[in-house]
Design a protein around this motif. Structure first.
Motif, PDB file in Angstrom:
ATOM      1  N   VAL B  87       0.866  -1.360  -0.256  1.00 17.57           N
ATOM      2  CA  VAL B  87      -0.245   0.374   0.172  1.00 17.57           C
ATOM      3  C   VAL B  87       0.742   0.944  -0.016  1.00 17.57           C
ATOM      4  O   VAL B  87       1.786   1.102   0.441  1.00 17.57           O
ATOM      5  CB  VAL B  87      -0.926   0.320   1.254  1.00 17.57           C
ATOM      6  N   PHE B  88       0.303   2.638  -0.086  1.00 17.60           N
ATOM      7  CA  PHE B  88       1.535   3.507  -0.611  1.00 17.60           C
ATOM      8  C   PHE B  88       1.335   4.353   1.164  1.00 17.60           C
ATOM      9  O   PHE B  88       0.615   4.878   1.787  1.00 17.60           O
ATOM     10  CB  PHE B  88       0.530   4.398  -1.048  1.00 17.60           C
ATOM     11  N   ALA B  89       1.592   3.772   1.880  1.00 12.75           N
ATOM     12  CA  ALA B  89       1.850   3.972   3.268  1.00 12.75           C
ATOM     13  C   ALA B  89       1.980   5.636   3.358  1.00 12.75           C
ATOM     14  O   ALA B  89       1.777   5.832   4.479  1.00 12.75           O
ATOM     15  CB  ALA B  89       3.295   3.363   3.983  1.00 12.75           C
ATOM     16  N   ASN B  90       2.058   6.167   2.602  1.00  8.15           N
ATOM     17  CA  ASN B  90       2.192   8.154   3.182  1.00  8.15           C
ATOM     18  C   ASN B  90       1.526   8.401   2.329  1.00  8.15           C
ATOM     19  O   ASN B  90       0.772  10.311   2.397  1.00  8.15           O
ATOM     20  CB  ASN B  90       3.422   8.638   2.277  1.00  8.15           C
ATOM     21  N   LEU B  91       0.441   8.124   2.021  1.00 10.27           N
ATOM     22  CA  LEU B  91      -1.051   8.429   1.636  1.00 10.27           C
ATOM     23  C   LEU B  91      -1.686   7.865   2.507  1.00 10.27           C
ATOM     24  O   LEU B  91      -1.446   6.361   2.828  1.00 10.27           O
ATOM     25  CB  LEU B  91      -1.095   7.923   0.335  1.00 10.27           C
ATOM     26  N   THR B  92      -3.473   8.423   2.625  1.00 10.32           N
ATOM     27  CA  THR B  92      -4.526   8.161   2.756  1.00 10.32           C
ATOM     28  C   THR B  92      -4.646   7.058   2.091  1.00 10.32           C
ATOM     29  O   THR B  92      -5.183   6.411   1.736  1.00 10.32           O
ATOM     30  CB  THR B  92      -5.620   9.851   3.474  1.00 10.32           C
ATOM     31  N   ASP B  94      -8.180   6.917   1.756  1.00 12.54           N
ATOM     32  CA  ASP B  94      -9.499   7.299   0.740  1.00 12.54           C
ATOM     33  C   ASP B  94      -7.987   7.523   0.219  1.00 12.54           C
ATOM     34  O   ASP B  94      -8.760   7.366  -1.400  1.00 12.54           O
ATOM     35  CB  ASP B  94      -9.803   8.612   0.980  1.00 12.54           C
ATOM     36  N   GLU B  95      -6.591   8.176   0.000  1.00 12.31           N
ATOM     37  CA  GLU B  95      -6.438   8.236  -1.308  1.00 12.31           C
ATOM     38  C   GLU B  95      -5.307   7.154  -2.538  1.00 12.31           C
ATOM     39  O   GLU B  95      -5.866   6.969  -3.283  1.00 12.31           O
ATOM     40  CB  GLU B  95      -4.884   8.972  -1.558  1.00 12.31           C
ATOM     41  N   LEU B  99      -6.458   5.760  -6.167  1.00 13.62           N
ATOM     42  CA  LEU B  99      -5.628   5.898  -7.343  1.00 13.62           C
ATOM     43  C   LEU B  99      -5.671   4.351  -7.821  1.00 13.62           C
ATOM     44  O   LEU B  99      -4.831   4.365  -8.699  1.00 13.62           O
ATOM     45  CB  LEU B  99      -3.572   5.982  -6.725  1.00 13.62           C
ATOM     46  N   LEU B 131      -3.115   7.534   7.153  1.00 11.58           N
ATOM     47  CA  LEU B 131      -2.144   7.258   6.287  1.00 11.58           C
ATOM     48  C   LEU B 131      -2.054   5.589   6.613  1.00 11.58           C
ATOM     49  O   LEU B 131      -2.349   4.970   7.496  1.00 11.58           O
ATOM     50  CB  LEU B 131      -1.038   7.814   6.780  1.00 11.58           C
TER      51      LEU B 131
END
Lengths: 313, 235
Positions: B87-92, B94-95, B99, B131
């Protein structure tokens, strides 16, 4: 009604204009340092787009700055001067176009450098851009009509407070708007996890190239401003040390943060001026301070707030 | 829906897959089982275009997609939920989910899909502004699957959904996988260490061993196969 960010940009531009109008009252030395800060802000914020937000590692920012500086210098001082004079328009009016041309040239070179190397994952970009910076230097040293290693002299000083900080404000705005857009979310995703981003349907190479070329464009603008501030450019001025200096500003300000990077630029530029009293020992003090900072705050000096606002909707 | 023929994949000098062939029909859940390093994840990566095969052919919905990059396959309804969650760890949260729908331009459909995956994994709806890096392992896995579903795939490649997750959560994740297959007709190619669980929900299965397919059969038959039982089911 304009969005808030655009209002901020407008106010910044107007403020820059007002200060610029009264800049003759500022001491020449101080003004020179201040304009240097403006140029460094453009360089650091644009590099932050590549190194901070998109998670790539470019070491060639001084190279793009050189391309922009020489392209802009060619138009106002070099062979392009004929055309520049013939146009009959006032230099102050033509200057933004000169800067834009410098940025565009740097962007084209950025595309040529970035397109092949950004297809690869990993640290190849660092190696390629490191090489690129050196190659540009050597090429410029060997082009006689650009002054060779003597450099280009007698560049008119068109860089005013307004153009310098106007460009800085536009750079910050562009970087901010880009990062907070759909495209920017792509940048952040690539920085976070390239494989996952690809599996989500993102053409990661494309995003990396967009960030890289945009960064190169603004570095080119900064180069044009620099050339018309100092009145003299030489290939040696855009060496590896200059690239490192910009990288340090980005790291110190906190990768992927706009405000932190701007503060870091101001601090480092002033610091390196203040340390002039130490003469040759200046670089020792400078590097010792950097090592100390990296040991105590490796995440960057100015990272007390989240990197950006979350995007919803 | 997916058919691969004589697929060979190599990492440098090391050959990870030796001429494997397999088929996943529309509406099926097919499981790849095998030990560590058997080539399960490599198979999925080759299908989704993350790595280029050395030789062989990959067909998706009747067309040859060998060498087609991953981002184009996502647009054609093939979604890969990679191993280790990623997962994109630095994105929430929701984000991350948005994506997943990166190629979808229709905001209304994104919103619908978001609602759908959040009802599928209610735990995520409590954490949309958090996050992703701060989620628990199980929640990250739910997020990874939900994110893969956001592109509204017709075929989902699912890599090790149970890895490092509490058994209770594994159960609920697998229930949702089955539900997706039943209600939406989603075709699933599943790679799973927990062969027992995987075969329980699958229609068919393939057994991979050091880059070769050594066995393929209906899931029930594989479960009762003494060799499979001994090697992978811990019987």
């Amino acid at each position: 009604m304009l969005p808030r960010s655009q209002i901020v940009l407008l106010i910044s531009l107007i403020t820059a204009g007002i200060i610029s109008a009264s800049s003759s009252r500022i001491d020449d030395y101080i003004l020179d340092v201040i304009l240097g800060i403006g140029i460094n802000i453009i360089l650091a914020v644009s590099l932050n787009l590549i190194n901070g937000f998109t998670g790539q590692f470019s070491l060639g920012h001084a190279g793009f700055m050189a391309v922009g500086a020489y392209a802009a210098g060619t138009l106002t001082t070099g062979p392009g001067k004929v055309w520049f004079d013939a146009s009959g328009a006032s230099p102050a009016l033509l200057f933004p176009f000169v800067l834009f041309a410098g940025g565009l040239t740097a962007a084209v070179v950025g595309l040529a450098v970035g397109a092949p190397s950004l297809r690869l994952k990993g640290d190849y970009l660092a190696i390629v851009t490191l090489g690129f910076g050196e190659i540009i230097k050597v090429i410029l040293q060997n082009i006689e009509w650009l002054g060779g290693s003597r450099g280009m002299v007698g560049i008119p000083s068109y860089t005013s407070f307004f153009w310098c900080f106007g460009a800085a404000a536009v750079t910050i705005y562009a970087a901010w708007a880009l990062v907070n857009s759909t495209l920017g979310r792509g940048f952040l995703a690539v920085a976070d996890d390239e494989i996952a981003a690809e599996a989500m349907g993102l053409n990661t190479t494309r995003y990396k190239i967009i960030a890289f070329v945009t960064g190169a464009f603004f570095a080119g603008i900064a180069g044009g401003l620099y050339a018309h501030l100092k009145g003299y450019i030489s290939p040696a001025g855009f060496d590896f040390n200059k690239s490192i200096e910009i990288v340090v500003m980005v790291i110190l300000g906190g990768m992927g943060r706009h405000v932190g990077v701007v503060i870091a630029v101001v601090l480092l530029t002033v610091l390196s001026e203040k340390l002039r009293d130490f003469g040759d020992k200046r670089m020792i003090v400078y590097s010792a301070l950097l090592i100390l900072l990296m040991l105590t705050r490796p995440q960057g000096l100015f990272t007390w707030k989240p990197a950006r606002k979350a995007i919803t909707g | 829906m997916v058919e691969i023929r004589n697929l060979t994949v190599a990492y440098g000098a090391v050959t990870a897959l030796h001429k494997i062939s397999l088929t996943v029909n529309a509406g099926e859940i097919v499981t790849l089982i095998g030990g560590n390093g058997a080539g399960k994840s490599t198979t999925l990566r080759a299908i989704s275009g993350l790595i280029r095969p050395r030789s062989g052919k990959i067909m998706y919905q009747g067309t040859d997609v060998t060498g087609v990059p991953a981002h184009e396959l996502v647009a054609r309804g093939l979604s890969h939920c990679p191993e280790g969650r990623l997962v994109f760890a630095n994105l929430t949260v929701d984000e991350n989910l948005r994506l997943g729908a990166y190629l979808q331009r229709d905001r209304k459909r994104i919103a619908e899909e978001l609602d759908f995956v959040l009802t599928l994994f209610p735990r995520l709806s409590e954490r949309t502004t958090q996050l992703a890096g701060t989620l628990s392992g199980g929640e990250q896995q739910m997020l990874a699957i939900a994110r893969a579903l956001m592109s509204q795939p017709r075929c989902l490649l699912l890599d090790e959904p149970s890895l490092g997750i509490a058994p209770l959560l594994v159960k609920s994740i697998f229930d949702q996988i089955v539900a997706l297959n039943r209600t939406r007709g989603l075709t699933i190619l599943l790679v799973e260490q927990n062969a027992n669980l995987a075969l329980e929900i699958s229609h068919r299965g393939y057994v991979l061993e050091t880059g070769r397919i050594i066995l393929s059969d209906h899931a029930a038959a594989l479960r009762s196969n003494p060799d499979v039982q001994e090697a992978y089911l811990g019987a």
